[in-house]
Design a protein around this motif. Sequence first.
Motif, mmCIF file in Angstrom:
data_model
loop_
_atom_site.group_PDB
_atom_site.id
_atom_site.type_symbol
_atom_site.label_atom_id
_atom_site.label_comp_id
_atom_site.label_asym_id
_atom_site.label_seq_id
_atom_site.Cartn_x
_atom_site.Cartn_y
_atom_site.Cartn_z
ATOM 1 N N ARG A 115 14.653 0.554 18.844
ATOM 2 C CA ARG A 115 13.628 -0.049 19.522
ATOM 3 C C ARG A 115 12.335 0.359 19.252
ATOM 4 O O ARG A 115 11.343 -0.420 19.025
ATOM 5 C CB ARG A 115 14.110 -0.329 20.976
ATOM 6 N N ALA A 116 12.321 1.668 19.364
ATOM 7 C CA ALA A 116 10.973 1.969 19.119
ATOM 8 C C ALA A 116 10.379 1.991 17.869
ATOM 9 O O ALA A 116 9.245 1.722 17.298
ATOM 10 C CB ALA A 116 11.076 3.660 19.506
ATOM 11 N N GLN A 117 11.300 1.897 16.523
ATOM 12 C CA GLN A 117 10.977 1.804 15.311
ATOM 13 C C GLN A 117 10.520 0.332 15.050
ATOM 14 O O GLN A 117 9.348 0.242 14.607
ATOM 15 C CB GLN A 117 12.113 1.973 14.409
ATOM 16 N N ARG A 118 11.270 -0.537 15.851
ATOM 17 C CA ARG A 118 10.844 -2.086 15.642
ATOM 18 C C ARG A 118 9.584 -2.226 16.378
ATOM 19 O O ARG A 118 8.752 -2.892 15.802
ATOM 20 C CB ARG A 118 11.872 -2.859 16.092
ATOM 21 N N LEU A 119 9.169 -1.509 17.513
ATOM 22 C CA LEU A 119 7.950 -1.866 18.338
ATOM 23 C C LEU A 119 6.661 -1.252 17.197
ATOM 24 O O LEU A 119 5.657 -1.941 17.203
ATOM 25 C CB LEU A 119 8.131 -1.091 19.612
ATOM 26 N N LYS A 120 7.145 -0.072 16.654
ATOM 27 C CA LYS A 120 6.177 0.510 15.778
ATOM 28 C C LYS A 120 5.872 -0.655 14.537
ATOM 29 O O LYS A 120 4.653 -0.630 14.480
ATOM 30 C CB LYS A 120 6.645 1.665 15.253
ATOM 31 N N ARG A 121 6.805 -1.143 14.030
ATOM 32 C CA ARG A 121 6.747 -1.904 12.891
ATOM 33 C C ARG A 121 5.998 -3.070 13.508
ATOM 34 O O ARG A 121 5.140 -3.751 12.508
ATOM 35 C CB ARG A 121 8.011 -2.317 12.308
ATOM 36 N N SER A 132 2.643 -12.444 11.295
ATOM 37 C CA SER A 132 3.434 -12.451 10.167
ATOM 38 C C SER A 132 4.749 -12.848 10.435
ATOM 39 O O SER A 132 5.267 -12.960 11.562
ATOM 40 C CB SER A 132 3.612 -11.052 9.403
ATOM 41 N N LEU A 133 5.367 -13.461 9.231
ATOM 42 C CA LEU A 133 6.854 -13.869 9.350
ATOM 43 C C LEU A 133 7.755 -12.428 9.851
ATOM 44 O O LEU A 133 8.545 -12.517 10.842
ATOM 45 C CB LEU A 133 7.466 -14.074 8.059
ATOM 46 N N ALA A 134 7.477 -11.294 9.484
ATOM 47 C CA ALA A 134 8.396 -10.105 9.902
ATOM 48 C C ALA A 134 7.945 -9.828 11.241
ATOM 49 O O ALA A 134 8.964 -9.547 12.004
ATOM 50 C CB ALA A 134 7.895 -9.101 8.905
ATOM 51 N N GLY A 135 6.640 -10.172 11.532
ATOM 52 C CA GLY A 135 6.414 -9.856 13.096
ATOM 53 C C GLY A 135 7.055 -10.855 13.991
ATOM 54 O O GLY A 135 7.585 -10.590 15.131
ATOM 55 N N TYR A 136 7.379 -12.120 13.548
ATOM 56 C CA TYR A 136 8.055 -13.116 14.266
ATOM 57 C C TYR A 136 9.420 -12.456 14.447
ATOM 58 O O TYR A 136 9.978 -12.743 15.532
ATOM 59 C CB TYR A 136 8.032 -14.468 13.643
ATOM 60 N N LEU A 140 11.723 -11.534 17.959
ATOM 61 C CA LEU A 140 12.953 -12.242 18.482
ATOM 62 C C LEU A 140 14.046 -11.029 18.375
ATOM 63 O O LEU A 140 14.643 -10.888 19.661
ATOM 64 C CB LEU A 140 13.605 -13.206 17.195
ATOM 65 N N LEU A 141 14.085 -10.035 17.631
ATOM 66 C CA LEU A 141 15.024 -8.963 17.745
ATOM 67 C C LEU A 141 14.759 -8.233 18.989
ATOM 68 O O LEU A 141 15.689 -7.551 19.507
ATOM 69 C CB LEU A 141 15.075 -7.932 16.356
ATOM 70 N N LEU A 142 13.341 -7.962 19.210
ATOM 71 C CA LEU A 142 13.228 -7.056 20.382
ATOM 72 C C LEU A 142 13.405 -7.880 21.755
ATOM 73 O O LEU A 142 13.184 -7.373 22.786
ATOM 74 C CB LEU A 142 11.844 -6.673 20.200
ATOM 75 N N GLY A 143 13.686 -9.101 21.626
ATOM 76 C CA GLY A 143 13.689 -10.104 22.843
ATOM 77 C C GLY A 143 12.324 -10.327 23.572
ATOM 78 O O GLY A 143 12.181 -10.441 24.867
ATOM 79 N N LEU A 144 11.441 -9.919 22.557
ATOM 80 C CA LEU A 144 10.055 -10.391 23.553
ATOM 81 C C LEU A 144 9.481 -11.795 22.890
ATOM 82 O O LEU A 144 9.958 -12.433 22.253
ATOM 83 C CB LEU A 144 8.870 -9.546 22.296
ATOM 84 N N PRO A 145 8.499 -12.489 23.741
ATOM 85 C CA PRO A 145 8.301 -13.802 23.425
ATOM 86 C C PRO A 145 7.282 -13.698 22.316
ATOM 87 O O PRO A 145 6.742 -12.718 22.037
ATOM 88 C CB PRO A 145 7.261 -14.078 24.498
ATOM 89 N N THR A 146 7.443 -14.765 21.388
ATOM 90 C CA THR A 146 6.819 -14.621 20.064
ATOM 91 C C THR A 146 5.258 -14.890 20.309
ATOM 92 O O THR A 146 5.146 -15.784 21.123
ATOM 93 C CB THR A 146 7.442 -15.666 19.224
ATOM 94 N N CYS A 147 4.421 -14.202 19.612
ATOM 95 C CA CYS A 147 2.924 -14.465 19.897
ATOM 96 C C CYS A 147 2.544 -15.654 19.103
ATOM 97 O O CYS A 147 3.101 -16.161 18.077
ATOM 98 C CB CYS A 147 2.317 -13.216 19.452
ATOM 99 N N VAL A 148 1.595 -16.199 19.400
ATOM 100 C CA VAL A 148 0.580 -17.343 18.825
ATOM 101 C C VAL A 148 0.397 -17.137 16.992
ATOM 102 O O VAL A 148 0.965 -17.917 16.564
ATOM 103 C CB VAL A 148 -0.627 -17.418 19.641
ATOM 104 N N ARG A 149 0.052 -15.874 16.989
ATOM 105 C CA ARG A 149 -0.435 -15.656 15.400
ATOM 106 C C ARG A 149 0.947 -15.670 14.749
ATOM 107 O O ARG A 149 0.544 -15.999 13.656
ATOM 108 C CB ARG A 149 -1.132 -14.275 15.411
#
Length: 180
Positions: A115-121, A132-136, A140-149
Motif C-alpha cells: 500500500r505504501a508503495q502504491r501511495l508513493k507511485r 494519468s491512467l496509471a493514477g486512476y 482503484l487498487l487502493l480503494g480510494l475515490p478516483t480524482c477528477v484529473r
Amino acid sequence: MIDAIVPAFLARLPASVRTPCHGHGDLYVHSIRSTPSATNVGKAKVLCAACPIKAACADHAIRRGETDGIWGGLTPAERRARVRPDCGTESGWRSHVQRGESCLTCREAHDDRLRAQRLKRLAHEHAEHGGSLAGYRLELLLGLPTCVRCRAVRQEYYAERPHTAKWYRRGMADRSAEAA
Ligand code: SF4
Ligand SMILES: [Zn+2]
Ligand SMILES: [Zn+2]
C-alpha cells in the motif's frame, strides 16, 4: 561437506582432531550443485551422528545459507526447514509463500508495504502528470475515490480509441443517460 570447504570452526580444531566426514567428501556432495544419492545421504548422516561438532556444523551451514551437500547431518531441504522466517520482513513473507505457510504478521506487513508503495507511485503520478491512467488504476487498487484529473485522462484516452471495451461503452452510455 566437502573437504575443500573448511569453515572457521573446523579450521580451529587441532590438527590431530579429524571429524568423521574427513576423507569422505564424496558422501557429502556428489558433485558441486547436485544432490548426493539417498545411499550417500544415509551414510553421511550416520557419520555426522557421531561428530562432536555436529550442531556447530549445522548452524554454520544454515547461517551461511549453504545450498549444497550434507552439513551437521542435515540435507539442504532439512536445513531450509530449520530456517525460521524473519517475520514482518519481505523475505519472511517470501519464505512463508515458498513453504505454503500462512502468517498473519507477514501478510499484514506485506500488505502495508504494498500500500505504501502504491501511495508513493500515486503521489508521483499526480506530481508529474497531474492525472494519468496509471493514477486512476492505483486509486482503484487502493480503494480510494478516483480524482477528477485521473478520471479526465482516462475518459480522454478511451474516447479517442475506436474499439473501446463493451463494458466501458456501456458505462459511458449509462452515465450520459443519467446526465441527460
Ligand atoms: S557434522 Fe558431519 S559434516 Fe559436519 S564436521 Fe561433523 S561429520 Fe563433518
Ligand atoms: Zn511470518
Ligand atoms: Zn488521481
